[in-house]
Design a protein around this motif. Structure first.
Motif, PDB file in Angstrom:
ATOM      1  N   GLN A   1     -31.047 -18.531  -7.967  1.00 19.01           N
ATOM      2  CA  GLN A   1     -30.860 -19.271  -6.712  1.00 19.01           C
ATOM      3  C   GLN A   1     -29.659 -20.212  -6.841  1.00 19.01           C
ATOM      4  O   GLN A   1     -28.831 -20.298  -5.941  1.00 19.01           O
ATOM      5  CB  GLN A   1     -32.122 -20.051  -6.351  1.00 19.01           C
ATOM      6  N   TRP A   2     -29.543 -20.912  -7.962  1.00 19.32           N
ATOM      7  CA  TRP A   2     -28.412 -21.822  -8.177  1.00 19.32           C
ATOM      8  C   TRP A   2     -27.103 -21.051  -8.323  1.00 19.32           C
ATOM      9  O   TRP A   2     -26.043 -21.526  -7.908  1.00 19.32           O
ATOM     10  CB  TRP A   2     -28.643 -22.705  -9.399  1.00 19.32           C
TER      11      TRP A   2
ATOM     12  N   PHE B   1     -26.327 -17.966  -6.975  1.00 11.88           N
ATOM     13  CA  PHE B   1     -25.900 -17.219  -5.792  1.00 11.88           C
ATOM     14  C   PHE B   1     -26.020 -17.972  -4.469  1.00 11.88           C
ATOM     15  O   PHE B   1     -25.298 -17.654  -3.528  1.00 11.88           O
ATOM     16  CB  PHE B   1     -26.647 -15.881  -5.720  1.00 11.88           C
ATOM     17  N   THR B   2     -26.917 -18.944  -4.400  1.00  7.98           N
ATOM     18  CA  THR B   2     -27.041 -19.747  -3.163  1.00  7.98           C
ATOM     19  C   THR B   2     -27.180 -21.229  -3.517  1.00  7.98           C
ATOM     20  O   THR B   2     -28.207 -21.854  -3.225  1.00  7.98           O
ATOM     21  CB  THR B   2     -28.237 -19.281  -2.307  1.00  7.98           C
TER      22      THR B   2
ATOM     23  N   GLU C   1     -25.888 -23.857  -2.243  1.00  9.67           N
ATOM     24  CA  GLU C   1     -26.046 -24.767  -1.098  1.00  9.67           C
ATOM     25  C   GLU C   1     -27.513 -24.894  -0.710  1.00  9.67           C
ATOM     26  O   GLU C   1     -28.006 -25.990  -0.461  1.00  9.67           O
ATOM     27  CB  GLU C   1     -25.248 -24.285   0.125  1.00  9.67           C
ATOM     28  N   ALA C   2     -28.215 -23.758  -0.660  1.00 11.26           N
ATOM     29  CA  ALA C   2     -29.633 -23.774  -0.292  1.00 11.26           C
ATOM     30  C   ALA C   2     -30.465 -24.482  -1.359  1.00 11.26           C
ATOM     31  O   ALA C   2     -31.339 -25.288  -1.045  1.00 11.26           O
ATOM     32  CB  ALA C   2     -30.139 -22.349  -0.086  1.00 11.26           C
TER      33      ALA C   2
ATOM     34  N   ARG D   1     -23.198 -23.956  -9.823  1.00  9.21           N
ATOM     35  CA  ARG D   1     -23.391 -22.579 -10.307  1.00  9.21           C
ATOM     36  C   ARG D   1     -23.359 -22.560 -11.839  1.00  9.21           C
ATOM     37  O   ARG D   1     -24.226 -21.961 -12.478  1.00  9.21           O
ATOM     38  CB  ARG D   1     -22.297 -21.663  -9.774  1.00  9.21           C
TER      39      ARG D   1
END
Length: 131
Positions: free
Chosen positions: A23-24, A26-27, A29-30, A49
């Motif tokens: 998650q960190w 590839f996304t 921001e989310a 990232r």
């Protein structure tokens, strides 16, 4: 009963290396948004990232490798990294104040440190008994 720390170390490793780290990676921001962190620009995204996603991927992978190969050194490294992260968070509490999300993170990191340390001890005990 003895296999519980090993199982948990592998499970936590897989969780840290896969859904959490990915998650960190590839996304970011989310992932950052759920923590109230705003990311502005390429440098901020790169740090999240690399520093967060990459670090948790490495830690999770080390835990899984340690369990799979039955090598305590990998697990001890994970425990040390997690204890160091907790120490940094405790410093942050002293300097910046407490937030409930920090408490949750400290709990997860402390459990990960404890479980990986216990699994490492079991592997060391088994190796000593076999020698």
């Amino acid at each position: 009963m003895q296999k519980i720390p090993r199982f948990l170390a592998g499970l936590l490793g897989a969780f840290l290396a896969l859904p959490f780290a990915l998650q960190w990676l590839f996304t970011p921001e989310a992932a950052a948004g759920t923590l109230g962190i705003s990311l502005d620009g390429a440098a901020a995204l790169s740090h999240m990232r690399g520093d967060t996603g990459g670090a948790f991927f490495a830690v999770g992978s080390l835990a899984c490798i340690g369990v799979f190969r039955r090598e305590p050194g990998y697990l001890e490294a994970v425990a040390f990294i997690m204890v160091s992260i907790v120490a940094g968070r405790l410093l942050g509490i002293g300097l910046d104040g407490f937030h409930p999300q920090v408490g949750v993170a400290i709990a997860v990191e402390s459990v990960t440190a404890l479980v990986t340390f216990l699994a490492a001890r079991q592997f060391r005990s088994e190796a000593g008994a076999a020698a």
